[in-house]
Design an enzyme around this catalytic site. Structure first.
Site, PDB file in Angstrom:
ATOM      1  CG  ASP A   6      45.679  28.789  35.123  1.00  0.00           C
ATOM      2  OD1 ASP A   6      45.482  29.606  34.428  1.00  0.00           O
ATOM      3  OD2 ASP A   6      46.203  28.821  36.286  1.00  0.00           O
ATOM      4  N   GLY A   8      49.401  29.869  31.874  1.00  0.00           N
ATOM      5  CA  GLY A   8      49.784  31.305  32.212  1.00  0.00           C
ATOM      6  C   GLY A   8      51.224  31.582  31.619  1.00  0.00           C
ATOM      7  CG  ASN A   9      52.252  35.584  31.425  1.00  0.00           C
ATOM      8  OD1 ASN A   9      52.236  35.990  30.208  1.00  0.00           O
ATOM      9  ND2 ASN A   9      51.746  36.059  32.227  1.00  0.00           N
ATOM     10  CB  THR A 110      40.463  34.282  32.064  1.00  0.00           C
ATOM     11  OG1 THR A 110      41.835  33.785  31.521  1.00  0.00           O
ATOM     12  CG2 THR A 110      39.845  35.033  30.642  1.00  0.00           C
ATOM     13  CG  ASP A 111      45.214  35.261  35.441  1.00  0.00           C
ATOM     14  OD1 ASP A 111      44.512  35.891  34.813  1.00  0.00           O
ATOM     15  OD2 ASP A 111      46.511  35.271  35.619  1.00  0.00           O
ATOM     16  CG  ASP A 131      47.725  34.133  41.558  1.00  0.00           C
ATOM     17  OD1 ASP A 131      48.564  33.441  41.779  1.00  0.00           O
ATOM     18  OD2 ASP A 131      46.865  33.750  40.642  1.00  0.00           O
ATOM     19  CB  THR A 134      54.644  35.152  35.664  1.00  0.00           C
ATOM     20  OG1 THR A 134      54.651  33.651  35.549  1.00  0.00           O
ATOM     21  CG2 THR A 134      55.522  35.759  34.833  1.00  0.00           C
ATOM     22  CB  THR A 186      76.612  37.360  46.299  1.00  0.00           C
ATOM     23  OG1 THR A 186      77.991  38.212  46.341  1.00  0.00           O
ATOM     24  CG2 THR A 186      75.874  37.983  45.123  1.00  0.00           C
TER      25      THR A 186
END
Length: 256
Positions: A6, A8-9, A110-111, A131, A134, A186
């Site tokens: 799989d 992915g980015n 496709t994912d 999902d 990213t 912060t």
């Protein structure tokens, strides 16, 4: 064994499916960045197989989903050389043989299609796949298995990196849900803002989709960050980190 890839980015995920046990095993991931991927494939994959007492010939089928076209040939060539197998690369042409449908196959990643397919097999009911990757995506299927649409939002890590990259004083922080929604410093302020903010985003998105569609949706969460927002657990019927991989396997088998 069946090998799912799989791409992915951010990462390329590898996982093995043992047909005897019906379970996913041996997950590992490499960085998607092309400059690193080639060397990682040649070094880390053989070492991983050796460390886990696996040999290339244990892999009998390979299915591959990718949203990063520029690395497809790199992965295909590696599979041919190392496993002696050419992976089945999922594409919009794969969708015609599935029990779920989409009116825009060329636009459907496709994912996301893998997510929808696995969710449909799991529930056989109108469903929403959330999902956490990213990008944070919502894939919505009606009770006939047709994809009604998809909503896309920057993912949790993407949102935090955007603050870090586009401001001069805000630091990069860990994705950890703080006890208080009121930031005391912060780091706490960023964590509370992003994580509690996304909790409200997901709840609001699910509520809005339900009101518009007027359907009794099952909701499944997936993705590497799906368990971080613990306050969302009651919103989901199930959390399945292997959902995309299972859809990839089902789609590959449907087309072979």
């Amino acid at each position: 064994m069946f090998l799912a890839i799989d791409a992915g980015n951010s990462n390329v995920v590898f996982a093995l499916f043992d047909k005897k046990t019906g379970k996913w095993t041996n997950h590992f991931r490499l960085e998607t960045k092309t400059s690193k991927l080639i060397s990682q494939l040649g070094k880390k994959v053989p070492v991983y197989f050796l460390e886990h007492n696996l040999t290339p010939d244990t892999i009998k089928q390979i299915g591959m989903s990718s949203v990063v076209p520029e690395i497809n040939q790199i992965l295909i060539d590696f599979c041919k050389n190392y496993f002696g197998l050419e992976p089945y690369l999922i594409s919009p042409n794969s969708y015609s043989k599935l029990p779920i449908k989409t009116k825009r196959p060329q636009e459907m990643g496709t994912d996301l299609m893998c997510n929808g397919l696995a969710a449909w097999y799991k529930f056989k009911n109108a469903c929403i796949v959330v999902d956490f990757g990213t990008a944070l995506t919502f894939t919505i299927l009606d009770d006939s298995g047709e994809i009604m649409g998809v909503n896309i939002v920057p993912g949790l890590r993407t949102a935090i990196k955007a603050l870090f990259m586009n401001t001069s004083k805000l630091p990069d922080v860990d994705l950890k849900l703080p006890e208080s929604a009121i930031g005391k410093n912060t780091v706490h302020a960023i964590q509370a803002g992003i994580l509690y903010g996304y909790t409200g985003l997901v709840k609001g998105m699910l509520e809005t989709i339900r009101k518009e569609a007027q359907l009794d949706f099952k909701v499944v969460a997936t993705g590497g960050l799906s368990e971080i927002l613990t306050s969302l657990e009651q919103e989901f019927d199930t959390i399945d980190k292997n959902l995309t991989l299972e859809g990839l396997r089902l789609m590959t088998l449907s087309n072979l």
